[in-house]
Design an enzyme around this catalytic site. Sequence first.
Site, PDB file in Angstrom:
ATOM      1  N   CYS A 183       0.836  -1.202   0.000  1.00 56.05           N
ATOM      2  CA  CYS A 183       0.000   0.000   0.000  1.00 56.05           C
ATOM      3  C   CYS A 183       0.877   1.260   0.000  1.00 56.05           C
ATOM      4  O   CYS A 183       1.562   1.529  -0.974  1.00 56.05           O
ATOM      5  CB  CYS A 183      -0.973  -0.037   1.178  1.00 56.05           C
ATOM      6  SG  CYS A 183      -2.395   1.065   0.970  1.00 56.05           S
ATOM      7  N   HIS A 199      -3.529  -5.551   1.196  1.00 58.14           N
ATOM      8  CA  HIS A 199      -3.334  -5.840   2.618  1.00 58.14           C
ATOM      9  C   HIS A 199      -3.879  -7.232   2.933  1.00 58.14           C
ATOM     10  O   HIS A 199      -4.763  -7.744   2.247  1.00 58.14           O
ATOM     11  CB  HIS A 199      -4.095  -4.827   3.473  1.00 58.14           C
ATOM     12  CG  HIS A 199      -3.465  -3.484   3.545  1.00 58.14           C
ATOM     13  ND1 HIS A 199      -2.272  -3.259   4.183  1.00 58.14           N
ATOM     14  CD2 HIS A 199      -3.882  -2.283   3.073  1.00 58.14           C
ATOM     15  CE1 HIS A 199      -1.974  -1.973   4.106  1.00 58.14           C
ATOM     16  NE2 HIS A 199      -2.927  -1.361   3.432  1.00 58.14           N
TER      17      HIS A 199
END
Length: 480
Positions: free
Chosen positions: A330, A427
């Site tokens: 991310c 994630h």
Amino acid sequence: MTALMIQGCGSNVGKSLLVAGLCRAARRRGLSVAPFKPQNMSNNAAVTVDGGEIGRAQALQALACGLEPLTDMNPVLLKPETDTGAQVIVQGRRRATVRARDYAALKPELMASVLESFGRLRAAHELVIVEGAGSPAEVNLRRGDIANMGFARAADVPVILAGDIDRGGVIAQVVGTQAVLDPEDAAMVAGFLVNKFRGDPSLFDDGYRLIEARTGWRGFGVLPYFADAARLPAEDALDIGQGTRGGALKVACLALSRIANFDDLDPLKAEPAVSLTMVRAGQPIPGDCDLVILPGTKSTVGDLAFLRAQGWDIDLAAHVRRGGAVLGICGGYQMLGRVIADPDGIEGVAGETGGLGLLDVVTVMSAEKRLTRTSAIHAASGAAMEGYEIHIGRTEGPDRARPFAMVDGAPEGAVSADGRIMGSYLHGMFTGDAFRAAFLGGLGAASVAGYGQGVEAVLDALADHMEAHLDVAGLLALAR
């Protein structure tokens, strides 16, 4: 139809764990039970089945209940972006970014959303177990409160006060809390319990009786320290600890100042073949590590400056020269690129910031946040992956021609030409046993399957632990 609230004498006294254990105990009694936290503050969020985000602790509590996480379980989530400001998420969606001093003015508007979400959960389940935030003893914050006694009184929910004996002064914690509470708030408290006792609990018998005598509140037990809590996903970055030791594969994760969604690390911590080190501010990246992880962050540009201030950019360059691998997740993925462009000043001052240049990609920030659960295929191994995306910004560039994963036939993430620098927006990727085994196998380490089953086993053990030491039946009987 009924509800019970756990409030604490302070932050980090174990409220989240107590609620998770009570949820599992109630579920094992055959009750339809759901967790609820009116207001949470955390950068470790979970993407819900209804397309929003809530605190990670409420997602774990939902698991304890056998439920998918829903936005109603945590209707107000504060995600700190600076030392004085936070993003306000209401019922799963971003409402505003406010300074701490301005949030108090916003709270009265939020109570309606809190009660609306609570009402839906209460109508759908036999029992709702509510977690407070911080402490009701912070009476300077009582006006407009939606997290503790303000909520308890508005929703007419009885309160159990939890004290933490591990940090000392638990008698003063409980008795002092009663002393500063408004009498009408204190009347909501149905009893107390003492958490995190180490040693022989009978040694605290006199102290326990003193609390009962001074407060007039009923005691529901003394709960010994539950060491296996470390095997459950942590919500607070302070709970990540120093990692693990012993495994041959050395993994270092940078403890960024605004680290977010760090539950990515939990499955790696559980692997016997992995030694995980959290690299803190002022510490160098270990020269003998095999993999460096750049985790998610709530402030990519701010944490890129933080990274450079620690000299980690120099350490990373040396790590790559030695043949080490790097994984950016991310915000960490965005940092690995050549440029981070923020034309609208989403994260602060508008402009461009040079990235680490380890991947040939460019990220452009935008106000739109991507929130989704994602199924993917790991491009290098063909292993199935499950994860979630929770980010702003879009990343493009030549290294995207070598994707980290494929999502519905489309490329996701990027990999360098030599395969050692990897970036992805996914994630939670290590939760899946198949992918984790494939990824670690590519680094020469074997994986132990069963991470999800391990979490379930710890939740069962937590419920057993609470049943053995607390009057769980009495606690659940208080709900109204």
